[in-house]
Scaffold this active site. Structure first.
Site, PDB file in Angstrom:
ATOM      1  N   SER A 347       0.827  -1.196   0.000  1.00 14.21           N
ATOM      2  CA  SER A 347       0.000   0.000   0.000  1.00 14.21           C
ATOM      3  C   SER A 347       0.868   1.256   0.000  1.00 14.21           C
ATOM      4  O   SER A 347       1.690   1.433  -0.899  1.00 14.21           O
ATOM      5  CB  SER A 347      -0.975  -0.049   1.186  1.00 14.21           C
ATOM      6  OG  SER A 347      -2.034   0.853   1.004  1.00 14.21           O
ATOM      7  N   ASP A 467      -8.600  -5.987  -5.353  1.00 14.22           N
ATOM      8  CA  ASP A 467      -8.203  -4.854  -4.516  1.00 14.22           C
ATOM      9  C   ASP A 467      -8.921  -3.608  -5.018  1.00 14.22           C
ATOM     10  O   ASP A 467      -8.527  -3.004  -6.012  1.00 14.22           O
ATOM     11  CB  ASP A 467      -6.683  -4.660  -4.584  1.00 14.22           C
ATOM     12  CG  ASP A 467      -6.178  -3.649  -3.564  1.00 14.22           C
ATOM     13  OD1 ASP A 467      -7.007  -2.892  -3.010  1.00 14.22           O
ATOM     14  OD2 ASP A 467      -4.956  -3.607  -3.322  1.00 14.22           O
ATOM     15  N   HIS A 497      -6.724  -6.324  -0.743  1.00 10.24           N
ATOM     16  CA  HIS A 497      -5.572  -5.499  -0.378  1.00 10.24           C
ATOM     17  C   HIS A 497      -4.765  -6.217   0.708  1.00 10.24           C
ATOM     18  O   HIS A 497      -4.789  -5.838   1.875  1.00 10.24           O
ATOM     19  CB  HIS A 497      -6.103  -4.149   0.129  1.00 10.24           C
ATOM     20  CG  HIS A 497      -5.087  -3.065   0.223  1.00 10.24           C
ATOM     21  ND1 HIS A 497      -4.426  -2.558  -0.869  1.00 10.24           N
ATOM     22  CD2 HIS A 497      -4.627  -2.366   1.291  1.00 10.24           C
ATOM     23  CE1 HIS A 497      -3.621  -1.587  -0.486  1.00 10.24           C
ATOM     24  NE2 HIS A 497      -3.711  -1.460   0.825  1.00 10.24           N
TER      25      HIS A 497
END
EC number: 3.4.14.11
Length: 761
Positions: A347, A467, A497
């Site tokens: 991320s 995601d 994610h």
């Protein structure tokens, strides 16, 4: 469990024999295969002196234990090897399997049996049921001592660095920026964990703005209401300038040199880093400017923030100065470092890896970027609309700034600097322009694709095709924009994610070990990793190799023969319900139960398609107003087995990242019966229908054509599958919730879907 092994480096019989001997296995080329197998087994019983008893607990067929077999005159058969190999890898006879041949075929076992030394060598490199390779399990059990020296097997570093004698230290790296106009260059705090060794060692660096703490209350207070009016924008063409990355000026320090004087006891670590720590790689965690222990403003995604991480790599290469403390009176040298770095993290952390790579910084050899943002506009906006990341309606870049500006968590720092911080935060809130949702210079300065030609490092990306936080378009864009001169690799999984290094079905850790041993330790192991590795959506625990992310052929499917209307407005009760919980909206939308305003198009497929890339909707539309949102989703609809998007635990704490070090759970995506799967989606401001930089007026009740690119994916569709397309206006998870009374009419007879595939698929 099913084997998908990408990390094993094919080895010739003589090389296999020498590596096995180097590990201490008492093998002899003059002995029979049976004698060598017995010697291998007895040496593997590292915690037992009575190896006869250990052998008696293994079986070589359904009726004979191994001790009896080795005392007999019976010849060694393929079936005997199969029974023994499975037991060494943790599979239990009569529980996990009864027929070893059939079971090995089911799990796609990669080991051959032509040569006993090659066979045992390959066996050692295989993961067991618990997720650890057999060689890693034996090293953890004491096959090799933790002597703080490098030892390798099959081109990979082994866990022979003592994690009970780690050095933990803090330094403060100076960067040539003053992001809060304090009159001094900013300092960046660096937490270092490294083994005690005489070797100069490489570094695993995680650039994480979260690691020094987060301010949830401030971020919650800053979060925006999504209810509001969609603006009617004036037609124009947006102009932006790409600014060259400025290389910082470096001045050698004349300050006295000192060891680090500050230490720490604990920091939240990334377990992939832990895995490499026990294998002779330093771990460093850096949060960058505007975080607790550092100075400066949280500039959130621009190249000032990137430079605060780049400076740390420069320090590891002796190019910039680090101090022992904020007094700046003594400098610290990274004399333990070989100057070579790999970055890790998911991320925001992976995003910083991409940004760093686009600076071309010397010493950055590899990035392992997971679920990484490639341009911040695409994270908080889409096609001229404010578009919140999945699951976080109302978040924006300034909300993220509030979350990660952890200097305000230190009271003394707060009272000295909060006024300046608030002024800079207000400037940021204006610059992001939530009113229009348009691209602008502020977003352009946070678009790493503009500098992607500078990338020199080897690149590894992982991304979930489910995601909807950092959507697949991020990796699709950056991966396909990378220079052709570099080596690049992409793992695409069926999850959301999430990390994937601790999954049972793929040897990601071991693949990264082979790659980093090659790139950061200089081991000429001849390791070759495929460019695109994709988790097959049709079969449990199966990974396929593809040539590219993006097909070279387009298949066209018509959408119908009528005109249909989408109303935007909901009655107050329905609108309030969907605003309160967007999951209720999604559930109604996907069911098509007439509660949501939508056009539902079902397309039974007449042949197989391997969808690879961005689906596009070519639509003829008209609207009743001068503004409109068009949203779309594509579903694989109908009952069948599909992946869940979140991995579940297979075995708790079975994965060992060293010698009983930083253990973690082994996970895998469940594969269960379900009613639908989202393949792709997207949202579009119809005033941005031509491109992102062009704002056009909408003439009410006038037909016009649009081409609408949805999120990319790779997805296997079969003949007879039902492809469901949903067209609607407001998306209560992602877009502004404007309950205005307007409608969109779609002429389905003049509309079609294009599916990207590979020619001949």
């Amino acid at each position: 469990m099913r084997y998908n092994q990408f990390s094993y480096i094919p080895t010739k019989p003589n090389e296999a024999f020498e590596e096995l001997k180097g590990l201490g296995f008492p093998l002899n080329k003059k002995n029979s295969d049976k004698a060598n197998l017995e010697a291998f087994l007895r040496h593997s019983f590292l915690n037992q002196t009575d190896t006869d008893y250990a052998l008696s607990l293994l079986i070589v067929d359904a009726k004979t234990d191994a001790l009896t077999f080795f005392k007999s005159n019976s010849d060694l058969t393929l079936e005997n090897l199969q029974w023994i190999y499975l037991q060494l890898l943790g599979f239990v006879p009569f529980v996990d399997f009864k027929d070893p041949k059939a079971f090995l075929q089911d799990i796609n076992f990669p080991v051959s049996y032509d040569n006993i030394f090659q066979s045992l060598h390959h066996l050692l490199a295989c993961r067991g049921k618990s997720g650890n390779t057999l060689i890693d399990q034996l090293v953890a059990d004491g096959l090799l001592h933790a002597d703080n020296h490098y030892h390798f097997f099959n081109g990979k570093s082994l866990a022979t660095f003592n994690t009970n004698q780690l050095i933990r230290e803090v330094v403060y790296v100076e960067i040539s920026l003053d992001t809060m106009s304090s009159g001094e260059h900013d300092l960046v705090k660096v937490n270092i964990i490294r083994p005690t060794t005489e070797h100069t060692i490489p570094t695993m660096m995680t650039a994480s703005p979260y690691h020094q703490g987060i301010n949830d209350p401030a971020a919650d207070q800053k979060t925006y209401q999504m209810e509001g009016a969609l603006a009617v924008k004036q037609p124009k063409h947006i102009q932006v300038d790409t600014k060259p990355f400025k290389e910082e000026v470096k001045h050698p320090s004349k300050l006295p040199i000192s060891p680090a004087t500050e230490s720490f006891t604990h920091i939240d670590s990334y377990s992939l880093n832990d895995y490499f720590l026990s294998r002779g790689f330093a771990n460093i965690y850096v949060s960058g400017v505007g975080t607790a222990g550092s100075t400066g403003f949280m500039t959130s995604g621009d190249y000032q923030q990137i430079q605060s991480f780049k400076a740390v790599i420069d320090w590891l290469n002796g190019k910039v100065t680090a101090f022992t403390s904020h007094k700046r009176d003594k400098q610290v040298k990274a004399d333990w470092s070989n100057g070579l770095v790999a970055t890790t993290g998911k991320s925001y952390l992976g995003t910083m890896s991409t940004g760093l790579a686009t600076t071309g910084v010397e010493g950055l050899k590899v990035i392992i970027a997971e679920a990484a943002i490639s341009t911040w506009y695409d994270y908080y906006r889409e096609n001229g609309l404010v578009c919140s990341p999945g699951g976080y309606p109302g978040e924006d870049l300034d909300v993220l700034t509030e979350l990660t500006y952890s200097r305000n968590l230190l009271a003394g720092d707060y009272i000295k600097n909060n006024d300046c911080y608030q002024a800079l935060l207000n400037e940021q809130s204006k610059a992001i322009d939530r009113q229009s949702g348009d691209y602008n210079q502020y977003w352009h300065d946070r678009n790493y694709l503009t500098h992607v030609n500078n990338v020199k490092s080897r690149v590894v990306y992982t991304h979930g095709l489910q995601d909807w936080n950092v959507k697949p378009r991020h990796v699709y864009k950056v991966f396909n924009a990378l220079p052709q001169t570099i080596k690049k690799h992409l793992f695409l999984h069926q999850g959301q994610h999430v990390y994937m290094h601790n999954w049972q079905s793929i040897d990601f850790r071991e693949s990264m070990n082979a790659l980093l041993s090659q790139e950061l330790l200089g081991i000429d192991n001849h390791f070759q990793l495929e460019e695109v590795i994709w988790q097959d959506n049709t079969t449990e625990q199966t990974w396929q190799v593809l040539d590219a992310f993006g097909g070279n052929h387009q298949e066209q499917i018509g959408l119908g023969d009528s005109k249909k209307l989408i109303d935007n407005h909901y009655d107050k009760e329905a609108f309030d319900t969907y605003c309160k919980d967007f999951n209720v909206f999604k559930n109604d939308l996907f069911k098509g139960n007439n509660k949501t305003n939508q056009i539902t198009i079902n397309l039974p497929l007449k042949k197989n398609y391997l969808l690879n890339g961005q689906c596009k909707l070519h639509l003829r539309v008209k609207t009743s107003d001068k503004k409109a949102i068009l949203s779309a989703q594509i579903l694989d609809y109908g009952p069948k087995k599909r992946f869940k998007d979140t991995p579940t635990i297979k075995f708790l704490n079975s994965l060992d990242n060293g010698k009983n070090f930083a253990r973690e759970a082994l996970r895998e995506l469940p594969f269960t019966k379900d009613h639908y799967r989202v393949i792709s989606k997207g949202v579009l401001n119809l005033q941005n229908r031509t491109d992102l930089l062009t704002i056009e007026a909408i003439e009410p009740e006038q037909w016009f054509d649009i081409e609408f690119s949805l999120q990319p994916s790779i997805y296997q569709l079969s003949k007879g599958d039902n492809l469901r397309i949903i067209l609607y206006t407001t998306d209560f998870e992602h877009t502004i919730r404007d309950n205005a009374s307007y409608s969109i009419t779609v002429d389905l007879s003049q509309s079609y879907l294009t599916i990207p595939t590979n020619q001949g698929n």
